[in-house]
Design a protein around this motif. Sequence first.
Motif, short mmCIF file in Angstrom:
data_model
loop_
_atom_site.label_atom_id
_atom_site.label_comp_id
_atom_site.label_asym_id
_atom_site.label_seq_id
_atom_site.Cartn_x
_atom_site.Cartn_y
_atom_site.Cartn_z
N LEU A 11 0.83 -1.21 0.00
CA LEU A 11 0.00 0.00 0.00
C LEU A 11 0.86 1.25 0.00
CD1 LEU A 11 -2.71 -0.97 2.66
CD2 LEU A 11 -2.92 -1.11 0.17
N SER A 12 1.83 1.30 0.91
CA SER A 12 2.63 2.52 1.05
C SER A 12 3.60 2.72 -0.10
CB SER A 12 3.37 2.52 2.39
OG SER A 12 4.30 1.47 2.46
N THR A 13 4.08 1.65 -0.70
CA THR A 13 5.01 1.76 -1.83
C THR A 13 4.30 2.31 -3.06
OG1 THR A 13 6.35 -0.06 -1.01
CG2 THR A 13 6.59 0.48 -3.33
N ASN A 14 3.10 1.85 -3.31
CA ASN A 14 2.35 2.31 -4.48
C ASN A 14 1.71 3.67 -4.24
OD1 ASN A 14 2.69 0.12 -6.48
ND2 ASN A 14 1.85 -1.09 -4.81
N ASN A 15 1.48 4.01 -2.98
CA ASN A 15 1.09 5.36 -2.57
C ASN A 15 -0.13 5.94 -3.28
OD1 ASN A 15 1.54 7.50 -0.81
ND2 ASN A 15 2.71 8.62 -2.32
N LYS A 16 -1.14 5.11 -3.52
CA LYS A 16 -2.38 5.60 -4.13
C LYS A 16 -3.28 6.19 -3.04
CE LYS A 16 -4.42 2.71 -6.86
NZ LYS A 16 -4.95 1.48 -7.49
N GLU A 17 -4.24 7.01 -3.45
CA GLU A 17 -5.19 7.60 -2.50
C GLU A 17 -6.08 6.54 -1.86
OE1 GLU A 17 -5.69 10.80 -1.31
OE2 GLU A 17 -3.74 11.12 -2.23
N ASN A 18 -6.49 5.56 -2.65
CA ASN A 18 -7.30 4.48 -2.12
C ASN A 18 -7.08 3.21 -2.94
OD1 ASN A 18 -9.25 4.62 -4.37
ND2 ASN A 18 -9.84 6.54 -3.42
N TYR A 19 -7.42 2.12 -2.33
CA TYR A 19 -7.29 0.81 -2.95
C TYR A 19 -8.60 0.05 -2.79
CZ TYR A 19 -2.19 1.30 -2.91
OH TYR A 19 -0.90 1.72 -3.11
N ASP A 20 -8.89 -0.76 -3.77
CA ASP A 20 -10.01 -1.69 -3.75
C ASP A 20 -9.41 -3.02 -4.17
OD1 ASP A 20 -12.20 -3.28 -4.30
OD2 ASP A 20 -13.04 -1.96 -5.83
N LEU A 21 -9.00 -3.82 -3.18
CA LEU A 21 -8.31 -5.07 -3.46
C LEU A 21 -9.20 -6.26 -3.16
CD1 LEU A 21 -4.84 -4.28 -1.84
CD2 LEU A 21 -5.43 -4.21 -4.26
#
Length: 70
Positions: A11-21
């Motif tokens: 999560l922190s490496t890709n640093n997107k605002e939000n994730y839907d996994l």
Amino acid sequence: MSKYEPLWKYLSTNNKENYDLSFEEIKEILGFEIDHAFLTYKKEAQNYGYVVEKISLKGKRIFFNKVMGN
């Protein structure tokens, strides 16, 4: 080290605002399926700048949002 640390780092490496996994995507990241223990560990995501916004058991998805200021 938490067994969920690879997910938090993802999560922190890709640093997107939000994730839907999906549960399947999370399994690929972690190398194992998540279980009910995730509910205990989910608070660790805050240490990496994210919160678990929603867990959809029906849709088999977890939604993460970036914490403001991170």
